[in-house]
Design a protein around this motif. Structure first.
Motif, PDB file in Angstrom:
ATOM      1  N   SER A  94       2.321  -1.363  -0.721  1.00 23.48           N
ATOM      2  CA  SER A  94       1.696  -0.844   0.833  1.00 23.48           C
ATOM      3  C   SER A  94       1.441  -1.769   1.686  1.00 23.48           C
ATOM      4  CB  SER A  94       0.563   0.243   0.373  1.00 23.48           C
ATOM      5  OG  SER A  94       0.266   0.679   1.645  1.00 23.48           O
ATOM      6  N   ASN A  95       1.829  -1.795   2.698  1.00 20.70           N
ATOM      7  CA  ASN A  95       1.563  -2.790   3.815  1.00 20.70           C
ATOM      8  C   ASN A  95       1.111  -2.298   4.958  1.00 20.70           C
ATOM      9  OD1 ASN A  95       3.487  -5.346   2.757  1.00 20.70           O
ATOM     10  ND2 ASN A  95       4.562  -3.559   2.270  1.00 20.70           N
ATOM     11  N   ASP A 100      -1.641   2.146   4.285  1.00 23.59           N
ATOM     12  CA  ASP A 100      -2.750   2.273   3.114  1.00 23.59           C
ATOM     13  C   ASP A 100      -3.335   3.395   2.916  1.00 23.59           C
ATOM     14  OD1 ASP A 100      -1.804  -0.510   2.787  1.00 23.59           O
ATOM     15  OD2 ASP A 100      -3.567  -1.454   3.657  1.00 23.59           O
ATOM     16  N   TYR A 113      -1.978  -3.013  -2.552  1.00 25.38           N
ATOM     17  CA  TYR A 113      -1.998  -3.073  -1.054  1.00 25.38           C
ATOM     18  C   TYR A 113      -2.048  -4.707  -0.781  1.00 25.38           C
ATOM     19  CZ  TYR A 113      -4.834   1.168  -1.314  1.00 25.38           C
ATOM     20  OH  TYR A 113      -5.137   2.693  -1.604  1.00 25.38           O
ATOM     21  N   TYR A 142      -9.616   0.406  -0.481  1.00 25.26           N
ATOM     22  CA  TYR A 142      -9.033  -0.769  -1.346  1.00 25.26           C
ATOM     23  C   TYR A 142      -9.798  -1.083  -2.696  1.00 25.26           C
ATOM     24  CZ  TYR A 142      -6.732  -1.686   3.211  1.00 25.26           C
ATOM     25  OH  TYR A 142      -5.837  -1.407   4.517  1.00 25.26           O
ATOM     26  N   CYS A 147      -5.270  -5.894  -4.706  1.00 26.20           N
ATOM     27  CA  CYS A 147      -5.219  -6.233  -3.269  1.00 26.20           C
ATOM     28  C   CYS A 147      -4.562  -7.584  -3.461  1.00 26.20           C
ATOM     29  CB  CYS A 147      -6.249  -6.245  -2.325  1.00 26.20           C
ATOM     30  SG  CYS A 147      -7.152  -4.811  -2.104  1.00 26.20           S
TER      31      CYS A 147
END
Length: 360
Positions: A94-95, A100, A113, A142, A147
């Motif tokens: 996911s960008n 997100d 992420y 997050y 991440c």
């Protein structure tokens, strides 16, 4: 064949969007079936034929007033679409925050992420009376998944802002040197007509506060101005920057060109490339310029440049006099600012780091 799914809000012209396309190519070179899913149809880049593209329109879900319902409901639709149309991916990446906050509710496995900006700057946390609420919201998103930060500066900021509850590592953006070199060979003769010279300095970037075009123009005005300065990009501060150029008497020395999905011919033929940013996540334009053997001078902003360039090529943020001096030297002796492209940035190598990170 293994499958990777890259998720992003749209593919309009920006560094993150270009990074997603390049990372997709890296996974293709690793032998993956590559899919990009976006939530707006907007796209300003040519599509890579090695990648499969999908759109699920988020706009109707904006009519749901409560965000605690809007995002989970849309994420459920995303999961169903992916499982029905693609199958269960081996990796989901996911960008950017717009994606997100949706994917936080996804049930798809192996989700990562990618943090592409310094969180404290992105959400103005150093000057925001709602900092505690924002940090709590960001942690909820997050802390649940690993991440990947695109620079060490971004990772340090993430950890300092959200705390040790975040699992993170640094993996740089990918850069397809062969593709960049090929695209750089496309004709662009009209720039020479605009400049009436084939020698110029170049800046590529959106017209927004972080890029500090005001500092760039003031520094250029205090340099030797031996060669014109070309500004390539678009953004909300474009007209303001044009007015500043007029106020500084630079109308005949600065050329404003709109966003171009292929900036590489401009980079290849530039005498030197200048970056004036106050902040970056990981500045793509520096490795892109280096891939084309173009000398670079940059501000030493919070993250990115000093992880790529030596001290000789850097100046302090907002230091007009220092940047002016470096620009003058760049015009006189560009060779002294040349830096080799680092092949650790190649797409296949970067994609492999994502695989290794998940495996670990």
């Amino acid at each position: 064949m293994k499958t990777v799914l890259l998720v992003i809000n749209c593919l309009q012209g920006g560094g993150a969007e270009r990074s997603v396309l390049t990372l997709g190519q890296g996974f293709y070179e690793l032998g993956y079936d590559v899919h990009i899913l976006r939530f707006k149809s907007l796209a300003e880049y040519d599509f890579n034929p090695n990648i499969n593209y999908h759109v699920i329109n988020f706009k109707p879900y904006k009519l749901i007033p409560a965000s605690q319902l809007r995002y989970p409901l849309f994420a459920r639709m995303v999961d169903k679409y992916v499982l029905d149309r693609i199958g269960q991916p081996d990796i989901v990446i996911s960008n950017l925050f717009a994606a997100d906050r949706i994917m936080a509710y996804s049930k798809l496995p192996n989700l990562i992420y990618v943090i592409r900006n310094t969180i404290s700057n992105k959400f103005n946390l150093t000057d925001n009376h709602k900092t505690e609420q924002v940090v709590k919201k960001l942690r909820q998103i997050y802390e649940s998944k690993p991440c990947v930060c695109v620079s060490k500066g971004v990772e340090s900021d993430l950890q300092a802002t959200l705390g040790s509850c975040i699992t993170s590592t640094t993996i740089y953006n990918a850069f397809d040197k062969v593709s960049i070199e090929q695209l750089a060979n496309e004709p662009f003769s009209y720039i020479h007509n605009a400049l009436k010279t084939n020698q110029y300095l170049l800046h590529v970037g959106s017209f927004k506060p972080e890029k500090a075009h005001d500092v760039l123009l003031k520094a250029y005005a205090n340099s030797s101005m031996a060669y014109p300065l070309v500004l390539l990009g678009k953004g909300k501060m474009l007209n303001q920057t044009k007015l500043l150029a007029k106020d500084l008497g630079l109308e005949d020395k600065i050329v404003f060109l709109e966003f171009n999905k292929n900036p590489y011919p401009f980079m290849k033929h530039a005498r030197g490339f200048v970056l004036s940013s106050r902040s970056e996540g990981f500045v793509r334009v520096i490795p892109e310029a280096l891939a084309l053997n173009t000398p670079v001078v940059s501000t030493d902003c919070q993250s990115g440049p000093n992880e790529i360039l030596p001290a000789n090529n850097l100046v302090s943020v907002d230091d007009v006099a220092a940047l002016a001096s470096k620009m003058t030297k760049l015009m006189v002796d560009p060779q002294s600012f040349k830096v080799d492209f680092d092949e650790r940035f190649l797409p296949k190598k970067i994609a492999q780091q994502y695989v290794d990170y998940l495996d670990s």
